[in-house]
Structure formats: C-alpha cells, structure tokens
Scaffold this active site. Sequence first.
Site, mmCIF file in Angstrom:
data_model
loop_
_atom_site.group_PDB
_atom_site.id
_atom_site.type_symbol
_atom_site.label_atom_id
_atom_site.label_comp_id
_atom_site.label_asym_id
_atom_site.label_seq_id
_atom_site.Cartn_x
_atom_site.Cartn_y
_atom_site.Cartn_z
ATOM 1 N N HIS A 179 1.309 -1.400 -0.047
ATOM 2 C CA HIS A 179 0.079 -0.036 0.016
ATOM 3 C C HIS A 179 0.974 0.716 -0.287
ATOM 4 C CE1 HIS A 179 -3.648 1.875 1.629
ATOM 5 N NE2 HIS A 179 -3.169 2.776 2.046
ATOM 6 N N HIS A 226 3.657 4.034 0.063
ATOM 7 C CA HIS A 226 3.455 4.782 1.994
ATOM 8 C C HIS A 226 5.256 5.868 1.700
ATOM 9 C CE1 HIS A 226 5.220 0.607 2.184
ATOM 10 N NE2 HIS A 226 5.825 1.539 2.541
#
Length: 112
Positions: A96, A98
């Site tokens: 995800h 980041h």
Amino acid sequence: MSDCVFCKIINSQIPSKKVYEDENVFAFQDISPQAKNHILFVTKKHYPDVEAINQTDELNNIFKAISIVAKQLGVDKTGYRVVTNKGTDAGQTVFHVHFHMLSGQRLSDKMA
Ligand code: AMP
Ligand code: ZN
C-alpha cells in the site's frame, strides 16, 4: 483491500500512533523506527506502490501533508528525508503506497 495492514490502520481496525490526517492522507508512526522521528504517510485509497499514483494528485496530497507535519515537528528548517520503496530490490514489504519521513537527527550520508 481487506487484507492490507495499512488499510486496516486507516480504518482503525489495527491501532496506530496517528500523527496527521486529512481527506486524502493518513500519517502514523512507524512501528519499527529507523530515526528519532519516523513517520509513514499513506494515501487513504489503496494503491500498491508509487507507480500507481504518478498520474494522480496523490503525490501532491502526500507532499502537502509532509510539509504540514514537518512544521508541526519543527524540522522544516533542520531538514528531513523522504523515502518510498517500490518493489523487491527496494525492499518494499507493505504493498500500500507509503512514504517514510525521517527526521529529528543527522541522517546517514548513505542511502543504499
Ligand atoms: P517498506 O519496507 O517500505 O514497505 O516499509 C514498511 C514499513 O511499515 C516498515 O518500516 C514497517 O516497520 C512499517 N510497519 C509495518 N507494519 C506496521 C504497523 N502495524 N504500524 C506501523 N508501521 C508498520
Ligand atoms: Zn491498503
């Protein structure tokens, strides 16, 4: 993504030490800090990595949030480092997107 650890943090299904939140971005302390301040900035929408957001407004959303937090921490003048890992060679472990923000000390001259 139901099995994504950062989606779960954003949805409060997993606890985190929140540092900042706006409509598009969530920021929290890294569980395994590599500097005095080690904060992760994530998009609220799930994207796997930086490649997936380079044609969107999300990069701008992330960097605006980083700038706000830098001022809050008082490191906007002393400096900070922003890192994103994409893929195996970079050692990405959470898929995800980041951005790591490291600050609060003199950082290593080496980046790799
Ligand atoms: P990367 O290796 O770039 O994919 O970075 C993933 C980062 O997420 C690492 O620095 C981990 O320490 C951090 N991390 C993993 N799980 C958590 C969690 N539950 N809360 C905070 N940070 C986490
Ligand atoms: Zn996710």
